[in-house]
Every structure is written in structure tokens, then in C-alpha cells.
Design a protein around this motif. Structure first.
Motif, short mmCIF file in Angstrom:
data_model
loop_
_atom_site.label_atom_id
_atom_site.label_comp_id
_atom_site.label_asym_id
_atom_site.label_seq_id
_atom_site.Cartn_x
_atom_site.Cartn_y
_atom_site.Cartn_z
N LEU A 1 0.87 -1.31 0.05
CA LEU A 1 0.01 0.00 -0.31
C LEU A 1 0.86 1.31 0.01
O LEU A 1 0.63 2.40 -0.53
CB LEU A 1 -0.89 0.03 1.33
CG LEU A 1 -2.09 -1.16 1.15
CD1 LEU A 1 -2.68 -0.90 2.50
CD2 LEU A 1 -3.18 -0.73 0.22
N ASN B 1 1.04 4.74 -2.41
CA ASN B 1 0.60 6.12 -2.10
C ASN B 1 1.23 7.28 -3.09
O ASN B 1 0.53 8.15 -3.28
CB ASN B 1 1.12 6.29 -0.88
CG ASN B 1 -0.07 6.01 0.20
OD1 ASN B 1 -1.12 5.74 -0.02
ND2 ASN B 1 0.40 5.84 1.81
N TYR C 1 -3.36 5.83 1.24
CA TYR C 1 -3.85 4.76 2.19
C TYR C 1 -3.52 5.01 3.59
O TYR C 1 -2.55 5.50 3.79
CB TYR C 1 -3.17 3.39 1.49
CG TYR C 1 -3.52 2.71 0.14
CD1 TYR C 1 -4.78 2.02 0.16
CD2 TYR C 1 -2.87 2.99 -0.77
CE1 TYR C 1 -5.27 1.74 -1.26
CE2 TYR C 1 -3.10 2.62 -2.11
CZ TYR C 1 -4.52 1.73 -2.13
OH TYR C 1 -4.69 1.57 -3.63
N VAL D 1 -8.02 -0.79 6.47
CA VAL D 1 -7.40 -0.21 5.45
C VAL D 1 -8.53 0.96 4.69
O VAL D 1 -9.72 0.47 4.39
CB VAL D 1 -6.72 -0.68 4.44
CG1 VAL D 1 -6.23 -0.02 3.20
CG2 VAL D 1 -5.57 -1.68 5.13
N LEU E 1 -8.78 4.64 2.20
CA LEU E 1 -8.21 5.93 1.42
C LEU E 1 -8.72 7.24 2.03
O LEU E 1 -10.04 7.31 2.41
CB LEU E 1 -8.80 5.76 0.14
CG LEU E 1 -8.03 4.78 -0.84
CD1 LEU E 1 -8.61 4.29 -2.06
CD2 LEU E 1 -6.71 5.07 -1.34
#
Length: 175
Positions: A78, A82, A90, A98, A100
Motif C-alpha cells: 500500500l 501512495n 492509504y 485500510v 483511502l
């Protein structure tokens, strides 16, 4: 449309969602939060909260629950992504789920920015969904596959994970 107030931003956000054909509804507890539902192909839908604040638009979308295993690999995967995202990144909540999450200034808010932001959220939640499941939940997927096979149940929605189910000669046909 120049954004001068929270109400201006909220009106722009509603119009942008409608023009993009994105289903949305107002949040029950906050008149300045809209919850958009982004349809996916791997992940069926991604709910996305869009909150208009005094100076920023905040975005928060659930991606996947806390991985059962392989945490370091999941989080590294993740974090490496980014840098490729627009307006969001993330993040983890206190439980390790998790999301966003992001924040954009209201002064730069346009329908095009909203569209790009939602596209980034959808791509960031839907595109890697199977990879995240495979990295963080492989053992559970194998157990589910075996349980379904033993009971004679369909494994159709596990098709993307056939390679986790064991040797090809031990796999039943998916129906």
C-alpha cells in the motif's frame, strides 16, 4: 463557480456527483457530508464519505478490513502505491482496517477535481482488491475454498483465487 462558502462547495459537490452519474445520499448525522457509492468490478462497491469543512473537502473510503496475515507485505504494498494517488493516500484506522483518506482545499474544488478524486478512490479501492485479499487473507481463502468444495457449494466468486486452492488436479470445476 467560485467557492466562497461551505454551501457553495456542497452545491458543487452534489452537482458533480449527479453529472458523473454517481449514486449518493446525505449522511444522516451531518448535513455537510455526502456518501457516494462507487461501483467496482473486483470489489462490488466502495462507499466514499465526502465532507465539506470550512476550508477543505475531506475524503474517506473503506478499502479492506485488517489483514489476517502478512501485515508487513500488505502495508508495504500500500505504501509503495501512495505516491501514485491523487488527493488521497492509504491509511489505517485504530483497528488496522485500510482506508483511502485525503483532504483538498475548497478553493481549488471543481467538478473536474471531484471526478478525478473519485476516479482515484475507485481505482485505489477496486483495482488492487484481489491482490490485497490474496496478500492478507490467503489462509482464509484456502479454508473457504475447501469448505465449499467439501459441501459441494459453488466456488464461482473465488475464481480469482483458484491458484490458492491447491494443485489443479484437486480442484473441482467452478459453477
Amino acid at each position: 463557480m467560485a467557492i466562497r462558502t461551505k454551501d457553495d462547495a456542497l452545491a458543487l459537490l452534489r452537482t458533480a456527483l449527479d453529472e458523473a452519474g454517481v449514486a449518493w445520499e446525505p449522511a444522516a448525522t451531518d448535513p455537510y457530508t455526502l456518501v457516494a457509492t462507487l461501483p467496482g468490478t473486483r470489489k462490488l462497491a466502495t462507499p466514499c464519505a465526502l465532507r465539506v469543512g470550512d476550508h477543505t473537502l475531506s475524503v474517506n473510503a473503506f478499502v479492506v478490513r485488517r489483514p489476517d496475515e502478512n501485515h508487513e507485505a500488505v502495508y508495504r504494498w500500500l505504501l509503495e502505491r501512495n505516491t501514485k494517488l491523487f488527493g488521497v493516500g492509504y491509511a489505517l484506522d485504530a483497528l488496522g482496517d485500510v482506508y483511502l483518506a485525503g483532504r483538498l482545499p475548497l478553493e481549488g474544488l471543481t467538478a473536474e477535481v471531484v471526478d478525478r478524486l473519485l476516479g482515484t478512490v475507485l481505482q485505489g479501492a477496486d483495482e488492487p482488491f484481489n491482490t490485497l485479499l490474496e496478500l492478507g487473507f490467503a489462509t482464509a481463502i484456502r479454508r473457504e475454498w475447501a469448505w465449499r468444495v467439501k459441501r459441494g457449494e459453488s466456488t464461482r466468486n473465488l475464481e480469482a483465487f483458484t491458484h490458492l486452492a491447491g494443485p489443479a488436479d484437486e480442484r473441482p470445476e467452478t459453477d
